[in-house]
Enzyme design. Structure first.
Site, PDB file in Angstrom:
ATOM      1  N   LYS A  50      12.488   5.985  -1.799  1.00 29.53           N
ATOM      2  CA  LYS A  50      11.358   5.749  -0.869  1.00 29.53           C
ATOM      3  C   LYS A  50      11.077   6.905   0.012  1.00 29.53           C
ATOM      4  O   LYS A  50      10.106   7.148   0.551  1.00 29.53           O
ATOM      5  CB  LYS A  50      11.616   4.381   0.232  1.00 29.53           C
ATOM      6  CG  LYS A  50      11.105   3.102  -0.970  1.00 29.53           C
ATOM      7  CD  LYS A  50      11.496   3.062  -2.155  1.00 29.53           C
ATOM      8  CE  LYS A  50      11.273   1.918  -3.015  1.00 29.53           C
ATOM      9  NZ  LYS A  50      11.869   1.890  -4.342  1.00 29.53           N
ATOM     10  N   GLU A 203       4.300   3.576 -22.184  1.00 31.65           N
ATOM     11  CA  GLU A 203       4.580   2.209 -21.817  1.00 31.65           C
ATOM     12  C   GLU A 203       4.491   1.475 -23.030  1.00 31.65           C
ATOM     13  O   GLU A 203       3.545   1.369 -23.844  1.00 31.65           O
ATOM     14  CB  GLU A 203       3.918   1.652 -20.745  1.00 31.65           C
ATOM     15  CG  GLU A 203       4.076  -0.008 -20.689  1.00 31.65           C
ATOM     16  CD  GLU A 203       5.463  -0.268 -20.629  1.00 31.65           C
ATOM     17  OE1 GLU A 203       5.990  -1.206 -21.464  1.00 31.65           O
ATOM     18  OE2 GLU A 203       6.263   0.216 -19.884  1.00 31.65           O
ATOM     19  N   VAL A 271      13.349   2.739 -18.672  1.00 30.64           N
ATOM     20  CA  VAL A 271      13.281   1.418 -19.506  1.00 30.64           C
ATOM     21  C   VAL A 271      14.243   0.390 -19.024  1.00 30.64           C
ATOM     22  O   VAL A 271      14.345  -0.468 -19.673  1.00 30.64           O
ATOM     23  CB  VAL A 271      13.566   1.773 -20.913  1.00 30.64           C
ATOM     24  CG1 VAL A 271      12.529   3.014 -21.386  1.00 30.64           C
ATOM     25  CG2 VAL A 271      14.873   2.387 -20.987  1.00 30.64           C
ATOM     26  N   ALA A 320      17.504  -5.660  -4.466  1.00 26.82           N
ATOM     27  CA  ALA A 320      18.374  -5.453  -3.438  1.00 26.82           C
ATOM     28  C   ALA A 320      18.151  -6.778  -2.508  1.00 26.82           C
ATOM     29  O   ALA A 320      19.239  -7.420  -2.239  1.00 26.82           O
ATOM     30  CB  ALA A 320      18.058  -4.108  -2.534  1.00 26.82           C
ATOM     31  N   HIS A 444      -7.207  -6.265  15.704  1.00 24.26           N
ATOM     32  CA  HIS A 444      -8.264  -5.541  14.928  1.00 24.26           C
ATOM     33  C   HIS A 444      -8.182  -4.387  15.697  1.00 24.26           C
ATOM     34  O   HIS A 444      -7.962  -4.093  16.933  1.00 24.26           O
ATOM     35  CB  HIS A 444      -9.813  -6.296  15.307  1.00 24.26           C
ATOM     36  CG  HIS A 444     -10.697  -5.116  14.960  1.00 24.26           C
ATOM     37  ND1 HIS A 444     -10.955  -5.088  13.557  1.00 24.26           N
ATOM     38  CD2 HIS A 444     -11.456  -4.383  15.806  1.00 24.26           C
ATOM     39  CE1 HIS A 444     -12.066  -4.309  13.490  1.00 24.26           C
ATOM     40  NE2 HIS A 444     -12.274  -3.823  14.852  1.00 24.26           N
TER      41      HIS A 444
END
Length: 458
Positions: A50, A203, A271, A320, A444
């Site tokens: 991340k 994939e 994988v 996690a 907003h």
């Protein structure tokens, strides 16, 4: 022999949080870790990935800042500085864990932990000199490691798992081939595409993110195509081979039965991951297992008395936050307290651009269970914050019971989806209705207004 109420093997999120909880509840606790505190998540998974995703997102945003009336010159990726940022992030968090363990008086042992018998654990430090611990209870949180498929050429230089790719200190690759379109594969694809690499995904299944709502994978595939990422589904890899150019690789595969090949500078094997739980037991002592995962009951107890297991070591969703919740549930039960967490309401998050998140049931899952449900979707292209920040394709979808109006699930693909999904998790865990969720006023302009919009449409 040192005696403990609880000995935890593995200091990832499941293990160290369980140890902290146990110590806080008055149990004398030991924690054993053979590598670094934080386990895979902190050192070779969630956090460094991340961190790279954050940096790559900034790079992509600055590269396109002209649409906001800004200009940036000489923008470049400094691989050494990027690696230093990633590592400093990891070390800062690792230091925080060490401090918390010290404050709670958890005894930390560096080395491999082996269950040698019920209530007995041997610690084997890297420098030698094993010691024995006696434990009333043992919790195995040994995690998992990247799976390496039996593909010819999988051991060639330049073919990496996520562990090796995170340690890569060089510049972004000219072409990165990603084998696997699950969470790990699409996150790295998103990162390297943002940094300027040509990315190709192979994939074997019919879509990306096959474990999530199919619309999420379909929408991500369209966004990837727009960004130049090639996605091949129904693709089965036959072999990896050295290519003509020095250091280049060639992947031979079949796509829907048609032979094809792809050249790349590096290959990521994404994988899946293999449980490591059996490695925490001495020969002849291991509890019941299946395909490498430890078998546990609803209380996470293994077939050995006083031995529990959680997280990736027991298979299932390898998350996690789920491992942490399971560890807390075990410890609280040992201390005679209620779990405090709903282990059946687990959000799944994917840190692509935009983010993807899901919790509860999808419409397809509900129908497969024979449940009558309805779903509504709000396109985030109508959200003010999304427009002013230049967000692309995105939506928020809610699944609910048309009779009782209870919220049953949600799927999000938008900016801050991984933060917004918590609202829906809270609603599902507490049995809230669509109307009860909609009663809150959301500020907003924010991304969270999309939640109000989709709820009002139900």
């Amino acid at each position: 022999m040192e005696r403990y109420d609880l000995v935890v093997i593995g200091a990832g999120p499941g293990g160290y949080e369980a140890a902290l909880e146990a110590a806080g509840l008055g149990l004398r606790t030991a924690l054993i870790e053979r590598r670094q505190l934080g386990g895979t998540c902190l050192n070779r998974g969630c956090i460094p990935t991340k961190a790279l995703a954050h940096a790559a997102g900034l790079y992509a945003e600055l590269s396109a800042c002209g649409r906001f009336g800004l200009s940036a010159e000489q923008l470049r990726c400094d691989p050494a500085a990027l690696a230093a940022y990633r590592q400093s992030t990891v070390e800062t968090l690792r230091g925080g864990i060490a401090l918390r363990l010290k404050q709670k008086k958890v005894d930390l042992f560096q080395g491999s932990g082996l269950v040698t018998a019920p209530h007995r654990v041997r610690v084997e430090p890297p420098q030698g000199g094993a010691l024995e611990l006696e434990a009333q209870n043992i919790l195995v949180a040994a995690g998992a490691k990247p799976a390496v498929p039996p593909i010819p050429g999988a051991q060639l230089p330049g073919v990496m798992t996520s562990d090796e790719l995170l340690e890569w200190g060089g510049p972004p690759f000219g072409t990165l081939l990603v084998i696997g379109g699950g969470v790990i594969g699409v996150e790295f694809a998103s990162i390297y595409a943002a940094l300027g690499s040509r990315v190709v995904i192979l994939e074997a299944l019919d879509g990306l993110l096959a474990n999530l709502d199919r619309e999420l994978g379909q929408s991500l595939k369209l966004l990837f195509k727009k960004r130049g990422v090639q996605v091949h589904t129904g693709a089965r890899v036959e072999a990896l081979e050295p290519a003509g150019e020095k250091g280049r690789l060639c992947c031979r595969y079949t796509e829907k039965g048609v032979p094809a090949e792809c050249g790349a500078d590096a290959v990521l094997l994404a994988v899946g991951r293999t449980p490591c739980g059996l490695g925490a037991f001495a020969p002849g002592v291991a509890p019941a297992s299946e395909k490498g995962r430890l078998l546990v009951n609803s209380a996470f107890a293994t077939s050995l008395p006083g031995v529990y297991a959680i997280g990736d070591a027991i298979g299932g969703a390898q998350l996690a936050h789920l491992a942490t919740a399971q560890g807390l549930a075990v410890v609280r039960a040992l201390a005679g307290k209620a779990p405090g967490l709903r282990l059946d309401v687990v959000p799944a998050c994917v840190y692509t651009e935009p983010e993807i998140a899901s919790v509860g049931l999808s419409a397809d899952e509900a129908k497969a269970r024979g449940l009558a449900v309805q779903s509504k979707k709000y396109p985030m292209s109508a959200n003010g914050r999304s427009v002013l920040t230049g967000q692309e394709r995105g939506f928020i979808k809610v699944v609910y019971d048309p009779a009782g109006r209870a919220v049953l699930g949600a799927q999000l693909m938008c900016a801050r989806a991984t933060d917004l999904v918590g609202e829906f998790g809270l609603a599902i865990a507490n049995g809230l209705t669509v109307e009860q969720m909609a009663a809150a006023i959301r500020p907003h302009p924010t991304f969270s207004e999309g939640i109000s919009e989709v709820l009002r449409s139900c």
